[in-house]
Scaffold this active site. Structure first.
Site, PDB file in Angstrom:
ATOM      1  N   SER A 151      -5.663  11.045  -8.038  1.00 33.60           N
ATOM      2  CA  SER A 151      -7.125  10.923  -8.045  1.00 33.60           C
ATOM      3  C   SER A 151      -7.793  12.293  -8.083  1.00 33.60           C
ATOM      4  CB  SER A 151      -7.537  10.200  -6.754  1.00 33.60           C
ATOM      5  OG  SER A 151      -8.901  10.405  -6.492  1.00 33.60           O
ATOM      6  N   TYR A 207      -7.922   9.144   2.147  1.00 32.01           N
ATOM      7  CA  TYR A 207      -7.546   8.647   0.814  1.00 32.01           C
ATOM      8  C   TYR A 207      -7.024   9.803  -0.050  1.00 32.01           C
ATOM      9  CZ  TYR A 207      -8.114   7.010  -3.982  1.00 32.01           C
ATOM     10  OH  TYR A 207      -7.898   6.718  -5.316  1.00 32.01           O
TER      11      TYR A 207
HETATM   12  N1  LIG Z   1     -10.948   3.343 -10.444  1.00 33.45           N
HETATM   13  C1  LIG Z   1     -11.082   4.660 -10.281  1.00 33.45           C
HETATM   14  O1  LIG Z   1     -12.110   5.260 -10.611  1.00 33.45           O
HETATM   15  C2  LIG Z   1      -9.950   5.459  -9.680  1.00 33.45           C
HETATM   16  C3  LIG Z   1     -10.136   6.839  -9.503  1.00 33.45           C
HETATM   17  C4  LIG Z   1      -9.095   7.589  -8.964  1.00 33.45           C
HETATM   18  C5  LIG Z   1      -7.896   6.972  -8.640  1.00 33.45           C
HETATM   19  N2  LIG Z   1      -7.750   5.624  -8.817  1.00 33.45           N
HETATM   20  C6  LIG Z   1      -6.476   5.005  -8.459  1.00 33.45           C
HETATM   21  O2  LIG Z   1      -6.067   4.177  -9.550  1.00 33.45           O
HETATM   22  C7  LIG Z   1      -5.373   3.037  -9.054  1.00 33.45           C
HETATM   23  C8  LIG Z   1      -6.034   1.770  -9.547  1.00 33.45           C
HETATM   24  O3  LIG Z   1      -7.373   1.723  -9.068  1.00 33.45           O
HETATM   25  P1  LIG Z   1      -8.345   0.504  -9.371  1.00 33.45           P
HETATM   26  O4  LIG Z   1      -9.716   1.040  -9.468  1.00 33.45           O
HETATM   27  O5  LIG Z   1      -7.796  -0.312 -10.473  1.00 33.45           O
HETATM   28  O6  LIG Z   1      -8.249  -0.297  -7.978  1.00 33.45           O
HETATM   29  P2  LIG Z   1      -8.070  -1.862  -7.698  1.00 33.45           P
HETATM   30  O7  LIG Z   1      -8.241  -2.043  -6.233  1.00 33.45           O
HETATM   31  O8  LIG Z   1      -8.955  -2.640  -8.596  1.00 33.45           O
HETATM   32  O9  LIG Z   1      -6.553  -2.110  -8.101  1.00 33.45           O
HETATM   33  C9  LIG Z   1      -5.469  -1.876  -7.231  1.00 33.45           C
HETATM   34  C10 LIG Z   1      -4.640  -3.143  -7.187  1.00 33.45           C
HETATM   35  O10 LIG Z   1      -3.494  -2.883  -6.368  1.00 33.45           O
HETATM   36  C11 LIG Z   1      -3.235  -4.018  -5.593  1.00 33.45           C
HETATM   37  N3  LIG Z   1      -2.503  -3.566  -4.404  1.00 33.45           N
HETATM   38  C12 LIG Z   1      -2.964  -2.838  -3.356  1.00 33.45           C
HETATM   39  N4  LIG Z   1      -1.985  -2.618  -2.472  1.00 33.45           N
HETATM   40  C13 LIG Z   1      -0.873  -3.210  -2.980  1.00 33.45           C
HETATM   41  C14 LIG Z   1       0.466  -3.319  -2.529  1.00 33.45           C
HETATM   42  N5  LIG Z   1       0.855  -2.803  -1.359  1.00 33.45           N
HETATM   43  N6  LIG Z   1       1.356  -3.972  -3.310  1.00 33.45           N
HETATM   44  C15 LIG Z   1       0.975  -4.509  -4.496  1.00 33.45           C
HETATM   45  N7  LIG Z   1      -0.288  -4.456  -4.959  1.00 33.45           N
HETATM   46  C16 LIG Z   1      -1.198  -3.806  -4.211  1.00 33.45           C
HETATM   47  C17 LIG Z   1      -4.585  -4.628  -5.272  1.00 33.45           C
HETATM   48  O11 LIG Z   1      -4.490  -6.020  -4.995  1.00 33.45           O
HETATM   49  C18 LIG Z   1      -5.370  -4.340  -6.556  1.00 33.45           C
HETATM   50  O12 LIG Z   1      -5.348  -5.445  -7.431  1.00 33.45           O
HETATM   51  C19 LIG Z   1      -5.352   3.184  -7.542  1.00 33.45           C
HETATM   52  O13 LIG Z   1      -4.150   3.830  -7.186  1.00 33.45           O
HETATM   53  C20 LIG Z   1      -6.533   4.091  -7.259  1.00 33.45           C
HETATM   54  O14 LIG Z   1      -6.369   4.782  -6.051  1.00 33.45           O
HETATM   55  C21 LIG Z   1      -8.756   4.857  -9.330  1.00 33.45           C
END
Ligand SMILES: NC(=O)c1ccc[n+]([C@@H]2O[C@H](COP(=O)([O-])OP(=O)(O)OC[C@H]3O[C@@H](n4cnc5c(N)ncnc54)[C@H](O)[C@@H]3O)[C@@H](O)[C@H]2O)c1
Length: 332
Positions: A132, A157
């Site tokens: 991130s 985080y």
């Molecule tokens: N969306 C953004 O802008 C952004 C920015 C920086 C980093 N990220 C990272 O990208 C990744 C995806 O983010 P997102 O926005 O799609 O979030 P999101 O919450 O929509 O997707 C994450 C998914 O992981 C699943 N999950 C959580 N813990 C779990 C576990 N222990 N086992 C299995 N599944 C699990 C959740 O049910 C969810 O569906 C994450 O790692 C997040 O930290 C996202």
């Protein structure tokens, strides 16, 4: 290629799965459907993007917590992935302050469990994992370049994401697992998470509520349209590595003030915004800006969606889905 996507029903995971299917890859998704936000949104998103409603090829989706190493190992043994895109995590800086142990478990223990599966797999997959922009923490030099030290996180985080990078580096050296960490910068678009600024703003605007912007709206974010995020991931799945463990920024390279985003959204929704200003909460950072100087020449990555186009597509989805009351925006 056989690609395992963790967190597949999530915002980035479902869009990425759809993109990988269109390219002809075999995809298996795993997701624990954690209750951080409405699980119905996750199910509807998956169905619309990668399930029956999407038409075309479909991916298998297995309900599995990545912290459950035994079960995850079973998925590895059955599917034998050549690449794992690890997106499963507890996202959100604020959630890490209110529920630190949930954040630690899903983000640190979950990633360790995944790395252990890779270590013991018969075919060692490439691991492309979500880091991130928050790892840049208190760095004030803009744009953020991968070479700068990322050792001053300002939220738990961010610390877990930086821990993931160090864990990947360690496993890459110890067990020869190729690892690619992607520092995502504020993804947005249709089917986004309800805790994200764009969704919160749209929700408040469409209900005539005042909305809170931090520091008079002067906070800047490198908003990256979801299809461009998926494009960046796809390119990093295939990039020839120069070291066993590498890191890339995946952003738009165009930071925007939150206030401009509010006005763009309000215009699209046809409403006049009522704006309240608030100080930047602890754990937040005033600006993010991705340098693309590493990813662009190495992969040819070129984010293509303007903020105007992206916001228009988001509003179209928001009107059709979220504002109809489906998949409530409740965040734990
Ligand atoms: N969306 C953004 O802008 C952004 C920015 C920086 C980093 N990220 C990272 O990208 C990744 C995806 O983010 P997102 O926005 O799609 O979030 P999101 O919450 O929509 O997707 C994450 C998914 O992981 C699943 N999950 C959580 N813990 C779990 C576990 N222990 N086992 C299995 N599944 C699990 C959740 O049910 C969810 O569906 C994450 O790692 C997040 O930290 C996202």
């Amino acid at each position: 290629m056989r690609i395992l996507v963790t967190g597949a029903a999530g915002f980035i995971g479902a869009h990425l799965t759809a993109r990988l299917l269109r390219e002809g890859h075999m995809v298996t998704g795993v997701d624990a459907f954690t209750p951080y936000y409405d699980v119905r949104l996750k199910r509807d998103r998956w169905a619309a993007l990668a399930g029956p409603a999407a038409g075309g090829a479909q991916a298998r989706l297995i309900t599995c917590d990545v912290c459950d190493g035994e079960r995850l190992q079973g998925v590895f043994a059955a599917f034998r992935p050549e690449c794992v895109v690890h997106l499963a995590a507890q996202p959100g800086m604020r959630a890490s302050l209110s529920a630190p142990f949930v954040c630690q478990k899903n983000n640190v223990e979950g990633f360790l469990s995944l790395l252990e599966c890779c270590r013991h797999a018969t075919v060692t997959p490439r691991v492309v994992y979500a880091s991130s922009s928050s790892v840049y923490g208190a760095c004030t030099a803009l744009p953020f370049v991968e070479e700068q030290p990322a050792d001053r996180p300002v939220s738990l985080y961010a610390a877990t994401k930086r821990a993931n990078e160090l864990m990947a580096h360690t496993y890459a050296q110890l067990y020869d697992i190729p690892c690619v960490g992607l520092r995502f910068f504020t993804a947005y678009g249709p089917w986004c998470r309800p805790d994200m600024a764009l969704y919160l703003f749209a929700d408040a605007l469409s209900q005539g509520r005042p909305l809170q912007v931090f520091e008079g709206g002067d906070v800047r974010r490198d908003f990256t349209y979801i299809e461009d995020v998926a494009e960046g991931v796809v390119r990093c799945i295939g990039v020839p590595l120069q070291a066993r463990s590498e890191l890339f920024n995946v952003g738009s390279g165009r930071p925007v003030a939150l206030l401009s985003v509010v006005h763009l959204l309000a215009e699209r929704l046809g409403v006049t915004p009522r704006i309240e200003t608030a100080p930047l909460p602890p754990g937040d950072i005033p600006a993010t800006w991705a340098s693309l100087a590493r990813i662009q020449p190495r992969t040819g990555y070129q984010p293509a969606t303007t903020l105007e186009e992206g916001v228009a597509r988001f509003v179209e989805w928001f009107r059709a889905y979220a504002a109809s009351g489906a998949g409530s925006g409740a965040v734990r």
